[in-house]
Design an enzyme around this catalytic site. Sequence first.
Site, PDB file in Angstrom:
ATOM      1  N   SER A 191      26.107  26.511  52.910  1.00  0.00           N
ATOM      2  CA  SER A 191      25.520  25.660  53.926  1.00  0.00           C
ATOM      3  C   SER A 191      24.185  26.298  54.300  1.00  0.00           C
ATOM      4  CB  SER A 191      26.463  25.617  55.142  1.00  0.00           C
ATOM      5  OG  SER A 191      25.841  24.966  56.205  1.00  0.00           O
TER       6      SER A 191
ATOM      7  N   ASP B 170      24.018  23.972  66.309  1.00  0.00           N
ATOM      8  CA  ASP B 170      22.919  23.014  66.188  1.00  0.00           C
ATOM      9  C   ASP B 170      23.143  21.746  66.995  1.00  0.00           C
ATOM     10  OD1 ASP B 170      21.304  24.606  64.694  1.00  0.00           O
ATOM     11  OD2 ASP B 170      22.141  23.951  62.790  1.00  0.00           O
TER      12      ASP B 170
ATOM     13  N   ARG C  49      15.136  23.567  66.236  1.00  0.00           N
ATOM     14  CA  ARG C  49      15.917  22.448  66.785  1.00  0.00           C
ATOM     15  C   ARG C  49      15.247  21.766  67.970  1.00  0.00           C
ATOM     16  NH1 ARG C  49      17.689  21.833  62.096  1.00  0.00           N
ATOM     17  NH2 ARG C  49      19.670  22.833  61.537  1.00  0.00           N
TER      18      ARG C  49
ATOM     19  N   ASP D 259      24.719  13.911  53.024  1.00  0.00           N
ATOM     20  CA  ASP D 259      25.415  13.820  54.314  1.00  0.00           C
ATOM     21  C   ASP D 259      24.734  12.837  55.251  1.00  0.00           C
ATOM     22  OD1 ASP D 259      26.881  15.832  53.171  1.00  0.00           O
ATOM     23  OD2 ASP D 259      26.796  17.159  54.911  1.00  0.00           O
TER      24      ASP D 259
END
Lengths: 405, 405, 405, 405
Positions: free
Chosen positions: B179, B125, B96, B16
């Site tokens: 995922s 996110d 994050r 990705d």
Amino acid sequence: MSEINKVVLAYSGGLDTSVILKWLQDVYACEVVTFTADLGQGEEVEPARAKAKSLGIKEIYIDDLREEFARDFVFPMFRANTVYEGEYLLGTSIARPLIAKRLIEIANETGAAAIAHGATGKGNDQVRFELGAYALRPDIRIIAPWREWDLTSRQTLLAYAEKHGIPVEMKKGKASPYSMDANLLHISYEGRILEDPWAEPEEDMWRWTVSPEAAPDQASYLELTYSQGDIVAINDAAYTPAEVLEKLNKIAGDNGIGRLDIVENRYVGMKSRGCYETPAGTVMLKAHRAIESLTLDREVAHLKDELMPRYASLIYNGYWWSPERKMLQHMIDASQENVNGKVRLKLYKGNVIIVGRASDADSLFDASIATFEDDGGSYNQKDAEGFIKLNALRMRIAAAKQLRK
Amino acid sequence: MSEINKVVLAYSGGLDTSVILKWLQDVYACEVVTFTADLGQGEEVEPARAKAKSLGIKEIYIDDLREEFARDFVFPMFRANTVYEGEYLLGTSIARPLIAKRLIEIANETGAAAIAHGATGKGNDQVRFELGAYALRPDIRIIAPWREWDLTSRQTLLAYAEKHGIPVEMKKGKASPYSMDANLLHISYEGRILEDPWAEPEEDMWRWTVSPEAAPDQASYLELTYSQGDIVAINDAAYTPAEVLEKLNKIAGDNGIGRLDIVENRYVGMKSRGCYETPAGTVMLKAHRAIESLTLDREVAHLKDELMPRYASLIYNGYWWSPERKMLQHMIDASQENVNGKVRLKLYKGNVIIVGRASDADSLFDASIATFEDDGGSYNQKDAEGFIKLNALRMRIAAAKQLRK
Amino acid sequence: MSEINKVVLAYSGGLDTSVILKWLQDVYACEVVTFTADLGQGEEVEPARAKAKSLGIKEIYIDDLREEFARDFVFPMFRANTVYEGEYLLGTSIARPLIAKRLIEIANETGAAAIAHGATGKGNDQVRFELGAYALRPDIRIIAPWREWDLTSRQTLLAYAEKHGIPVEMKKGKASPYSMDANLLHISYEGRILEDPWAEPEEDMWRWTVSPEAAPDQASYLELTYSQGDIVAINDAAYTPAEVLEKLNKIAGDNGIGRLDIVENRYVGMKSRGCYETPAGTVMLKAHRAIESLTLDREVAHLKDELMPRYASLIYNGYWWSPERKMLQHMIDASQENVNGKVRLKLYKGNVIIVGRASDADSLFDASIATFEDDGGSYNQKDAEGFIKLNALRMRIAAAKQLRK
Amino acid sequence: MSEINKVVLAYSGGLDTSVILKWLQDVYACEVVTFTADLGQGEEVEPARAKAKSLGIKEIYIDDLREEFARDFVFPMFRANTVYEGEYLLGTSIARPLIAKRLIEIANETGAAAIAHGATGKGNDQVRFELGAYALRPDIRIIAPWREWDLTSRQTLLAYAEKHGIPVEMKKGKASPYSMDANLLHISYEGRILEDPWAEPEEDMWRWTVSPEAAPDQASYLELTYSQGDIVAINDAAYTPAEVLEKLNKIAGDNGIGRLDIVENRYVGMKSRGCYETPAGTVMLKAHRAIESLTLDREVAHLKDELMPRYASLIYNGYWWSPERKMLQHMIDASQENVNGKVRLKLYKGNVIIVGRASDADSLFDASIATFEDDGGSYNQKDAEGFIKLNALRMRIAAAKQLRK
């Protein structure tokens, strides 16, 4: 002290409350009414009748309060996912307001001016009994012998019993060395070796649960049905609230579920160490959160979470009958209207594992929106940019200001 | 779009973000700087270097952030006993803000006007990356390709990769159908079968923990040493924060500890179902509460409990770098000064059982006061009467008023 | 854009919404339904009918919502002593959910797929209208021209009006240079000189209040009667909620009461400066606190105070129709059962002075207990010692521990 | 009682504490150390020295604590915009912890085992003194004569004074019929006619403020300079904290500002009616909110507002020296770093009117973003659509679910 005509005593039939009974007759020279409740503690309550009679009591109340306890106290409390200090499920705390209520009702019925209980002056229970009693009948007189008398050691107590002909071994079976309290929701253990918070409890202390090690090697699966936040069926069979607690205690206890060992903060100001067995409650807390996770609005859930510690403290500290607890309950109950559906659980050697939750009518989970795969346009990803930018705006303005300094 | 000279991309080396890299070069016609972090996700990060080079990248950042992550993010969060919605230990959320910080630092170093990330427009996110970035550099440009491009399905993505010569199988081993996100604190799983909240996850989904069934039949015992709320030693051997997480992940994972399966509320407004493995974190939460139970003042502990849900939401929603999170952290950190001592735990087939807690210097547990046995006068039981009477006073006045109605 | 058959427009009859009306007809090529509400803004609403007709509108709604506004929105909000950021009485915020509700009701009645409003993309009102509309009808389409069109300056707007034959001077009297909003609860002023937070507003900006300087030299006295937290009579004459607001606006405005000049935080992320006139509301807040001070339990009052800022933010941010606002309202309303009695006030040159409060049935004030003089035994001062000692216990244990270090 | 060698008495020099002094000498047969503080109550403290000497006291402490009081107690409290029950500025409450601290310091210096105070058993002050003392020295003995002796009426007290040769009229000027307490922050009045909450206080009760009616017809303007949340200058002249209070008391009192008349909830459980004059404090609260409105982040401000009622209760209830108050103070102080700038006020006949606020370095107000006029692109109005849509999403999903029922 002379004014008290009659006192209603919370009477277990055990040694301590039998000594209190006698002591009240002697010191207060008043009539004693005994009140013994079946709250699901797992002991016969009828023997208390003969015991009371043998001590000359004429008005003897023996009540089965299990359904009322489960329905009007335990269930409402679990609607709030109530936990004290992150761990304790309030098994003792939640029973006290019901006992206080019955003591006052019986005092009113029998024309008694006072009530008495066997809780010590160091614990939370005296507070819970007495705050409840005062809130329900402001002029009630309360006698707490442990705060008054000089029978402060085991020896003096036994001597008093012997002197007054009170049979010392009143319960069958091995006496526990721990200070215990039991009802449909839990058993608690305090004292002795537990007074050293570094010491691990002995395996034979526990009564309602097997150890995780001794639990079956096969998991048990379970389906709970919720209606407005309360469990109404187990594996599709309908049960009353008390039955729900009984059934879940059995299956969870058999799977080693519900033991707790903590140091907690008493309302009277000191830390104490307690061990608890709450098999059904441990399952119920986890399952209720699971059904709420599907059916409750996010902000409602978060607001409940923020207020829960205070609600828990109110119950722990004995304020069940206070206006602020009732006000919070209004809000909590209102939140449960759509908490309907099913939760599927796996119980295995101490673990309560949620393996499914569903609600045909009230699920707010929408897979077509949540998916990271193609959603057919039900959510516009571009909206997120504006959402983030406006949420960031105040921080950007501040950061820009700092840069200019 | 023409103004962007250079963009820093959070680059995993996977398919990705490799497609994103290429897409940025094409669509924005700008130079791309890659940033790959080792946060303890358990995969090599060096392969990302060759991959980036092969795609023409000149400025490649590969950072080992494990200690910083554990010390400055995970540990401070655990000082608050942080749990989102009663269950989630915030493993993804807490990583994050560190990535956001490094992206901005690298943008500043390399003179880049923009950053880019591979998070979708439906998840949390994107919010966490972007709120952090804006708070740290208010004029930063942010490119979120998933919100912009038309590569919205797996097929179009693969077609784009093939067309631009991006190797499709970039990772070794079996690809997970879920995922996933991993770091020192946890692995998360979303998507596929999990999109049905009634479906139980498949056993082979889990990567870091054995099942409770497969865990050893012998319990493991463990001693954790705390200094100011942080674990500094395991079984008396000193470890850094990252080492603590690694060690505890191993031993807890081996004992079947740390699996979680929930439906949660995303900040962008929908419910989603996620599964998480947080072995070390599960142990740490329980143990931290235990050492606090001995060393923290009651009211401090309760205030922390009441504010915790909000603190957790701030982290979940991406506000780590906000002034309100920092303000709360001041308070939380100040509370930990005396949170020193040891906790002894038993790990067994999914269970984390506290079996002891001790603190020579800072224990507030005083057995001589707590005991229901004779305390030699250190506590005057008669004080309880006044305590209860004044606490009851407002309720008595109100009840008396009601009676007069 | 082609799918919209019909749109309901919140229509004031003024220039801006007339331009919007025309623009909707042109750009969306759809039928427009106008909705004009009398919320007590002090302007005729009927002229909007002729104006709408002249622009070709067939379905014209003109509603007198004053009683509904006062009874179902303003009064419930005042039960919570609601103030945003310590100052603002939420006069604009509380009107928006009612307008949103009527827009949706009219859309449902007229078969319209969309609604439109004249709020800009920078303010709070767009959020309040749209959150309300989405909560009440999830599939509604919302058109916010100020976020879409290119008529971004006064000149382009006027040019558009001229080109399309929309009469520019639609209101009689001097036009205010400020951006204003008015209803039964308040008038607000924004813009122009107010954009400098150091600048004092000009005296002639204010419309509903005289200045304290210009107010009478004689104070006015007033008695308000409360039933369950709401004012039901003034000086013993019964009034409806809307009448209460009207009467109090008059008398308070005449006494120079209700001006406010603040910098506030908008939900969309920036600070803005606003001036407000809320004569009745200023009196009501003070008086409601006074009647509660006599009739509300302490802990109920404190809990309300702690939750009030959040409740205020929910209203300010547009979440009136959210489940969390409704849940809080349940609690607030439940608290008001005994908030009955009278408050006597003195109004003088900007001051609202409480000079008496009484409640025969529900006063919890008991002079015989509160007095520092002899109370005839209704309170035992010795109880205080135990109360203090147990409340101090945790701090004494901690201090003793520190000394031993 | 025989163990007490020496007791430190909080001594005003008035009749009551002189009787207590004598009573302590008699009943406890111990040496008495007197402590008299100048907290800005506006009375000479030196006369207490002669009085004490005449009663045989050898160790006499007379301290000017005005700066410490203002700097370390009043100012930190105002950083939180602290108000108890929506009205009370805590003038008495905030002085008690300082007195408790000095009592303990003097006990430590003089080797005294006990302290004594003249607060009654019905009020809050006993709690504040004693909680503070216990927190600072856990083994302190506390003597509260009003809870012990039988001098419960004015007559018996006067008789005791006469019998022991204590001069009865110790203060010059007319004695107030009210129970009063004064310091730099306020005067309080309780008792007598005030015990009827319907009665308006007599005008001649008030001592520090003129009535609004009697205040000048010309407004006074004032500029306050803030540094980190504290006032450091008035009209550009620098002042110490105590000077700030003195100056503001004068100018505000002259303008009829700072009177308050309320029914409040005492910590010991009853409601009481009190009147207060807090001229400087009334100005400071309003001005501090104004400077924060410009310089404080929205969410920080809101969090402060939500925690303020609890912080206020802690101070009111006597928990200044508790760990939870200190923990909150950490957070509050951390929030004030950027609270710098100027506030301009107009004082007029009881009104405190903010007419300007400015902060060169720290203002977060950005007129170019806030304006409803053309902003030159600094804010993208289209962002609002996404912001609203995602904030509405959970409500839309729920509404859609309800429709399907």
